[in-house]
Design a protein around this motif. Structure first.
Motif, short mmCIF file in Angstrom:
data_model
loop_
_atom_site.label_atom_id
_atom_site.label_comp_id
_atom_site.label_asym_id
_atom_site.label_seq_id
_atom_site.Cartn_x
_atom_site.Cartn_y
_atom_site.Cartn_z
N UNK A 175 0.82 -1.21 0.00
CA UNK A 175 0.00 0.00 0.00
C UNK A 175 0.87 1.27 0.00
N UNK A 176 2.00 1.24 0.70
CA UNK A 176 2.92 2.38 0.66
C UNK A 176 3.46 2.62 -0.75
N UNK A 177 3.87 1.55 -1.41
CA UNK A 177 4.40 1.68 -2.77
C UNK A 177 3.31 2.14 -3.74
N UNK A 178 2.11 1.58 -3.61
CA UNK A 178 1.00 1.97 -4.46
C UNK A 178 0.62 3.43 -4.22
N UNK A 179 0.61 3.85 -2.96
CA UNK A 179 0.32 5.25 -2.65
C UNK A 179 1.36 6.19 -3.25
N UNK A 180 2.61 5.78 -3.24
CA UNK A 180 3.66 6.61 -3.85
C UNK A 180 3.46 6.76 -5.34
N UNK A 181 3.07 5.68 -6.01
CA UNK A 181 2.84 5.75 -7.46
C UNK A 181 1.64 6.65 -7.76
N UNK A 182 0.57 6.51 -6.99
CA UNK A 182 -0.62 7.33 -7.23
C UNK A 182 -0.34 8.80 -6.93
N UNK A 183 0.36 9.08 -5.83
CA UNK A 183 0.70 10.47 -5.50
C UNK A 183 1.64 11.07 -6.54
N UNK A 184 2.60 10.30 -7.01
CA UNK A 184 3.51 10.79 -8.04
C UNK A 184 2.80 11.09 -9.34
N UNK A 185 1.87 10.22 -9.73
CA UNK A 185 1.11 10.46 -10.96
C UNK A 185 0.27 11.72 -10.82
N UNK A 186 -0.30 11.95 -9.64
CA UNK A 186 -1.11 13.15 -9.42
C UNK A 186 -0.25 14.41 -9.50
N UNK A 187 0.92 14.38 -8.88
CA UNK A 187 1.81 15.55 -8.89
C UNK A 187 2.28 15.86 -10.31
N UNK A 188 2.66 14.84 -11.06
CA UNK A 188 3.10 15.05 -12.44
C UNK A 188 1.95 15.58 -13.30
N UNK A 189 0.77 15.04 -13.11
CA UNK A 189 -0.39 15.50 -13.89
C UNK A 189 -0.70 16.96 -13.58
N UNK A 190 -0.65 17.33 -12.30
CA UNK A 190 -0.93 18.71 -11.91
C UNK A 190 0.12 19.68 -12.47
N UNK B 194 8.47 10.12 -6.52
CA UNK B 194 7.40 9.43 -5.81
C UNK B 194 6.96 8.16 -6.54
N UNK B 195 7.03 8.16 -7.85
CA UNK B 195 6.60 7.00 -8.61
C UNK B 195 7.62 5.87 -8.60
N UNK B 196 8.89 6.18 -8.39
CA UNK B 196 9.91 5.14 -8.32
C UNK B 196 9.69 4.36 -7.04
N UNK B 197 9.61 3.03 -7.10
CA UNK B 197 9.34 2.26 -5.88
C UNK B 197 10.49 2.37 -4.89
N UNK B 198 10.15 2.70 -3.67
CA UNK B 198 11.14 2.80 -2.61
C UNK B 198 10.77 3.89 -1.64
N UNK B 199 11.25 3.74 -0.42
CA UNK B 199 10.92 4.70 0.62
C UNK B 199 11.83 5.92 0.59
N UNK B 200 13.09 5.74 0.28
CA UNK B 200 14.03 6.86 0.23
C UNK B 200 13.64 7.82 -0.90
N UNK B 201 13.29 7.28 -2.04
CA UNK B 201 12.89 8.14 -3.15
C UNK B 201 11.58 8.85 -2.85
N UNK B 202 10.68 8.20 -2.10
CA UNK B 202 9.44 8.88 -1.71
C UNK B 202 9.73 10.07 -0.80
N UNK B 203 10.63 9.89 0.14
CA UNK B 203 10.99 10.99 1.04
C UNK B 203 11.65 12.12 0.25
#
Length: 191
Positions: free
Chosen positions: A52-67, A110-119
């Motif tokens: 769920x953390x990885x999926x949330x990162x992908x969804x948040x990244x897609x939203x940020x890029x789209x915006x 945010x879309x790259x899987x991983x916690x460090x890249x999300x931060x």
């Protein structure tokens, strides 16, 4: 043939930069760190939480890029409708209404899987960190571009031929085709 004779010294191959030498090691260390952190989080919680953390990162990244993409497209259409030059407005992002580079980078991280890249992606979205990164990038680019003009004509001018003795000779190759190519003669088929 003489034994023990040393060959004449030739031109030395260019040395690799420090960044090119250590970049693969850095990428490998980053990947190991990401996997280790995912294992630690999975051990502390469960696999569903990591997913769920990885999926949330992908969804948040897609939203940020789209915006950020929509914002860039809106600024471009406003500039074109006002009769302005989009190339002139891209040279000064602050005058054009903001820069979308950091939000795009943040969405990608945010879309790259991983916690460090999300931060890191979330830090890019934080305005004080974004301003700091923007200033540092401007200084780095200004320092790098101070010695190189960077036009296409300069790139062609820098293309050179190297002779075996190390001398650099600029020039061009001119082919004189006085004789037309002979027609191709295929051997007769037998059989």
């Amino acid at each position: 043939m003489t034994f023990g004779a040393t060959p004449p010294p030739g031109p030395q191959p260019p040395r690799r930069s420090r960044a090119r030498r250590f970049l693969p090691l850095g990428i490998a260390a980053w990947m190991v760190l990401e996997v280790w952190l995912l294992i630690v989080v999975a051990g502390a919680t469960n696999g569903l939480t990591v997913f769920l953390l990885l999926l949330g990162g992908v969804i948040a990244g897609a939203y940020v890029i789209k915006r950020a993409g929509r914002r860039a497209w809106r600024k471009l259409t406003e500039t074109l409708q006002a009769g302005g030059d989009p190339a002139a407005s891209s040279k000064d992002p602050a005058a054009a209404g903001g820069d979308n580079t950091l939000p795009m980078l943040a969405g990608l991280l945010l879309m790259v899987p991983g916690l460090v890249t999300d931060v890191l992606g979330l830090l890019c979205l934080f305005p004080p960190v974004g301003k700091l990164l923007h200033r540092r990038a401007e200084k780095l680019l200004a320092r790098r571009s101070s010695g190189t003009p960077g036009t296409l004509g300069d790139a062609f001018q820098q293309a050179r031929m190297h002779r075996p003795d190390g001398k650099v000779v600029q020039g061009e190759v001119i082919h004189h085709d006085d004789d037309p190519p002979a027609p191709r003669q295929d051997p007769p088929l037998t059989g």
